[in-house]
Design an enzyme around this catalytic site. Sequence first.
Site, short mmCIF file in Angstrom:
data_model
loop_
_atom_site.label_atom_id
_atom_site.label_comp_id
_atom_site.label_asym_id
_atom_site.label_seq_id
_atom_site.Cartn_x
_atom_site.Cartn_y
_atom_site.Cartn_z
N THR A 13 0.85 -1.19 0.00
CA THR A 13 0.00 0.00 0.00
C THR A 13 0.89 1.24 0.00
O THR A 13 1.99 1.24 0.57
CB THR A 13 -0.97 0.02 1.21
OG1 THR A 13 -0.23 0.24 2.41
CG2 THR A 13 -1.77 -1.26 1.31
N GLY A 14 0.42 2.28 -0.68
CA GLY A 14 1.24 3.50 -0.79
C GLY A 14 2.54 3.22 -1.52
O GLY A 14 3.61 3.67 -1.11
N SER A 16 3.43 4.20 -4.47
CA SER A 16 3.70 5.14 -5.57
C SER A 16 4.99 5.95 -5.38
O SER A 16 5.45 6.58 -6.33
CB SER A 16 2.52 6.09 -5.74
OG SER A 16 2.25 6.77 -4.52
N GLY A 18 8.51 6.90 -2.29
CA GLY A 18 9.12 6.74 -0.97
C GLY A 18 9.41 5.29 -0.61
O GLY A 18 9.85 4.49 -1.44
N ILE A 19 9.13 4.96 0.64
CA ILE A 19 9.45 3.62 1.15
C ILE A 19 8.66 2.55 0.39
O ILE A 19 9.21 1.51 0.03
CB ILE A 19 9.14 3.54 2.67
CG1 ILE A 19 10.06 4.50 3.45
CG2 ILE A 19 9.28 2.11 3.19
CD1 ILE A 19 9.68 4.71 4.91
N GLY A 20 7.39 2.83 0.11
CA GLY A 20 6.54 1.85 -0.59
C GLY A 20 7.09 1.51 -1.96
O GLY A 20 7.11 0.33 -2.37
N TYR A 157 0.33 11.45 15.08
CA TYR A 157 1.14 10.49 14.31
C TYR A 157 1.73 9.43 15.24
O TYR A 157 1.65 8.23 14.96
CB TYR A 157 2.24 11.26 13.57
CG TYR A 157 3.12 10.39 12.70
CD1 TYR A 157 2.67 9.90 11.48
CD2 TYR A 157 4.42 10.08 13.10
CE1 TYR A 157 3.48 9.10 10.68
CE2 TYR A 157 5.25 9.30 12.31
CZ TYR A 157 4.78 8.81 11.10
OH TYR A 157 5.59 8.03 10.31
P1 NAP Z 1 5.44 9.29 1.32
O1 NAP Z 1 6.65 9.42 0.48
O2 NAP Z 1 4.72 10.52 1.72
O3 NAP Z 1 4.41 8.28 0.59
C1 NAP Z 1 3.18 8.00 1.20
C2 NAP Z 1 2.41 6.97 0.40
O4 NAP Z 1 1.15 6.76 1.06
C3 NAP Z 1 2.12 7.42 -1.02
O5 NAP Z 1 2.29 6.32 -1.88
C4 NAP Z 1 0.65 7.84 -0.96
O6 NAP Z 1 -0.06 7.58 -2.18
C5 NAP Z 1 0.09 6.93 0.12
N1 NAP Z 1 -1.08 7.55 0.75
C6 NAP Z 1 -1.16 8.75 1.35
N2 NAP Z 1 -2.42 8.98 1.75
C7 NAP Z 1 -3.15 7.91 1.37
C8 NAP Z 1 -4.52 7.55 1.51
N3 NAP Z 1 -5.42 8.36 2.06
N4 NAP Z 1 -4.93 6.36 1.03
C9 NAP Z 1 -4.06 5.56 0.44
N5 NAP Z 1 -2.75 5.84 0.26
C10 NAP Z 1 -2.31 7.00 0.73
O7 NAP Z 1 5.74 8.54 2.67
P2 NAP Z 1 6.96 7.61 3.13
O8 NAP Z 1 7.93 8.46 3.81
O9 NAP Z 1 7.40 6.70 2.05
O10 NAP Z 1 6.21 6.78 4.28
C11 NAP Z 1 5.72 5.48 4.10
C12 NAP Z 1 5.41 4.90 5.47
O11 NAP Z 1 6.57 4.94 6.29
C13 NAP Z 1 4.33 5.67 6.24
O12 NAP Z 1 3.50 4.79 6.93
C14 NAP Z 1 5.14 6.52 7.21
O13 NAP Z 1 4.41 6.87 8.35
C15 NAP Z 1 6.28 5.58 7.51
N6 NAP Z 1 7.49 6.25 8.00
C16 NAP Z 1 8.12 7.21 7.27
C17 NAP Z 1 9.26 7.83 7.78
C18 NAP Z 1 9.99 8.91 7.03
O14 NAP Z 1 10.84 9.58 7.63
N7 NAP Z 1 9.76 9.12 5.75
C19 NAP Z 1 9.75 7.44 9.02
C20 NAP Z 1 9.10 6.44 9.74
C21 NAP Z 1 7.97 5.85 9.22
P3 NAP Z 1 -0.61 8.78 -3.12
O15 NAP Z 1 0.53 9.70 -3.37
O16 NAP Z 1 -1.12 8.09 -4.32
O17 NAP Z 1 -1.69 9.44 -2.31
#
Ligand code: NAP
Length: 249
Positions: A13-14, A16, A18-20, A157
């Site tokens: 999930t997600g 598109s 970053g981490i996903g 968060y």
């Molecule tokens: P990101 O780059 O902001 O990407 C977030 C992803 O979530 C995107 O693919 C987005 O898809 C999807 N998303 C957002 N809102 C959504 C919704 N309402 N329904 C379905 N999909 C949705 O984030 P990331 O940093 O890769 O984070 C990924 C995970 O790691 C998250 O759970 C975050 O809390 C966790 N995390 C991140 C960090 C960090 O520093 N980056 C640290 C610890 C944990 P669309 O663009 O299509 O909406």
Amino acid sequence: MEKAFKDQTVLVTGGSRGIGAAVAERFASVGMNVVIHYRESHETANEVARRCTSAGARVMTVTADLGCREQILKMNEKLTKHGMIPDILVNNAGVSHYGMLADLSVEEWDQLMSINLRGPFLCSQIFMKAMVERKYGRIINISSIWGMAGASCEVAYSTSKGGINAFTKALAKELAPSGVTVNAVAPGPVNTEMMAGFSVEEKAALEHEIPAGRFAQPDEIASLVYYLSLPESGYITGQIISANGGWVT
Ligand code: NAP
């Protein structure tokens, strides 16, 4: 007969960006079937899909609001129709919110909980059914260091990620007899768009606090997710594993 790891399907999930996206590409690199879920970022999801396809994976993209049970059920129907029922579910989609709790509206709280907590609950409930029937599966929740330590100005968060940690531990106990493991990966700061709201100075201050002296790269988190998904990781369940450069131990 048990499927070979390479023939399994992973739903991210997600996926598109970053981490996903890094997780999807890690699985694609070994030729697995990859389902990339996104909400709005259609074009970037397609770019990730193209990279996964050129690595040799069979790939599908799907969109759904993860707060909505009906949309996840439709996604499940679509995956079933295309023979892409997930053996591995990575609950990665998430949003952050930065600001004092005193200024947070009820709507903002509910919206964040809907994506970060209700989404993993609904996806797990819907996709674990086939895993339990097959007596094999992997669920990996992307949590955060803040779910363990708590962060000022990120109360909602931190609460959502603390909830995910408890969800992980409890569901692991429920599903262990069915051969399904449930774990969480709880990163410290990772270089993704989620950190884009932080200024250069704020990022440098954070890096200064991290013993490793830097943020993680998305593929470093993807490697851990991949490891937890392996058939030989079947005895690891109910764990919150934090990749955080030694910050919180
Ligand atoms: P990101 O780059 O902001 O990407 C977030 C992803 O979530 C995107 O693919 C987005 O898809 C999807 N998303 C957002 N809102 C959504 C919704 N309402 N329904 C379905 N999909 C949705 O984030 P990331 O940093 O890769 O984070 C990924 C995970 O790691 C998250 O759970 C975050 O809390 C966790 N995390 C991140 C960090 C960090 O520093 N980056 C640290 C610890 C944990 P669309 O663009 O299509 O909406």
